[in-house]
Write an enzyme that holds these catalytic residues in place. Structure first.
Site, PDB file in Angstrom:
ATOM      1  CG  ASP A 178      -8.736  -1.600  11.971  1.00  0.00           C
ATOM      2  OD1 ASP A 178      -7.714  -2.178  11.526  1.00  0.00           O
ATOM      3  OD2 ASP A 178      -9.241  -0.598  11.430  1.00  0.00           O
TER       4      ASP A 178
ATOM      5  CD  GLU B 199      -8.770   1.167   7.886  1.00  0.00           C
ATOM      6  OE1 GLU B 199      -8.737   0.219   8.702  1.00  0.00           O
ATOM      7  OE2 GLU B 199      -8.221   2.261   8.106  1.00  0.00           O
TER       8      GLU B 199
ATOM      9  CG  HIS C 262      -5.918  -2.045   8.707  1.00  0.00           C
ATOM     10  ND1 HIS C 262      -6.135  -1.012   9.584  1.00  0.00           N
ATOM     11  CD2 HIS C 262      -4.592  -2.006   8.413  1.00  0.00           C
ATOM     12  CE1 HIS C 262      -4.987  -0.394   9.808  1.00  0.00           C
ATOM     13  NE2 HIS C 262      -4.038  -0.976   9.121  1.00  0.00           N
TER      14      HIS C 262
ATOM     15  CG  ASP D 261      -0.322  -0.460   2.495  1.00  0.00           C
ATOM     16  OD1 ASP D 261       0.918  -0.464   2.576  1.00  0.00           O
ATOM     17  OD2 ASP D 261      -1.058  -0.806   3.435  1.00  0.00           O
TER      18      ASP D 261
END
Ligand code: GLP
Length: 263
Positions: free
Chosen positions: A140, A147, A142, A70
């Site tokens: 979380d 996400e 991801h 990313d």
């Protein structure tokens, strides 16, 4: 899914680095070994180990092509928080035989984000796919910048970062979440799970819920890391600290069946 539990971050990193080096060394085909790579604090120890092995002549990157997971949208390569900068500073610049033309990182300054992401997928396909994707996960869950509620079959594309992620990542931006870019380019969950193997590093107490969701939770777009349960070659390398939310049975089971891997 394999879960390899090591005592601490250093041992997790050493195990993962030697696993990756072993895969590169075992690759006898003419075509390059295609390696997917993450950023973040999780892989830094692995990068350190791989650099040392590379300098010692124990693994060569001459026939390795890399694709990063990313990149923040809107950060130039020269920005010290761009993932391009991170990868060169922490890894590529220290390898003795990595070829610049074999490094692929999404361009966060592109004028055409959709086209950039499409071309990235096409380039991965042109190499015959990714042999091994190393990843980290967010608190979380991801995976890359996928996400919660990103489709588990998503491909490379533009992602909106959650407020939570911007707060967590603000430690690198003067503790100001507003300075963290709101969007990123990211490979999709489908891009990662299409890889022949996926190796995800999970360490520290703050990742304990995410590790439990990855290993024991239901497959759900709420925890995009849980998509790894559907992959036939997924390995989680973790440390003891991250195991706090696993059931005792799960913890003992993986310690038992992976005991020969324990450093
Ligand atoms: C960022 C990256 C992810 C990475 C995550 C965890 O959000 N986009 O790819 O896995 O951070 O980072 P860390 O390893 O620092 O906990």
């Amino acid at each position: 899914m394999r879960v390899v539990i090591q005592e601490n971050y250093e041992k997790m990193s050493r195990w993962a680095a030697s696993y990756i080096a072993g895969k590169i060394n075992a690759h006898k085909e003419k075509r390059p070994f295609v390696l997917g790579l993450p950023t973040g604090s999780s892989p830094i120890g692995v990068y350190r180990e791989l650099i040392a092995m590379n300098k010692a002549g124990k693994v060569s990157f001459a026939n390795v092509v890399t694709f990063n997971m990313d990149e923040y949208l809107g950060l130039p390569k020269t920005h010290d928080q761009s993932y391009w900068y991170f990868m060169h500073d922490n890894f590529f610049n220290h390898l003795v035989d990595m070829k610049a033309e074999n490094i692929n990182i999404l361009n966060g300054m592109t004028e055409d984000p959709e086209g950039e992401c499409r071309r990235y997928e096409e380039k991965i396909a042109s190499y015959g796919g990714i042999d091994l994707f190393m990843g980290g996960i967010g608190v979380d869950g991801h995976l890359a910048f996928n996400e919660p509620f990103t489709s588990l079959s998503s491909r490379t594309g533009v992602r909106d970062l959650t407020t939570d992620t911007r707060i967590v990542n603000s430690r690198f931006f003067g503790n100001d979440p507003e300075k963290v870019p709101a969007k990123a380019l990211s490979v999709g969950i489908g891009t990662v799970t299409d890889s022949r193997e996926v190796l995800v590093l999970i360490s520290g107490h703050n990742k304990a819920r995410a590790l439990a969701a990855t290993v024991e939770g239901s497959v759900s777009q709420k925890w995009t890391c849980s998509a790894l349960q559907m992959h036939n070659g997924a390995i989680i390398a973790c440390d003891e600290a991250a195991c706090g939310e696993l059931t005792v049975d799960t913890y003992k089971y993986f310690l038992d069946i992976e005991r020969k891997e324990r450093l």
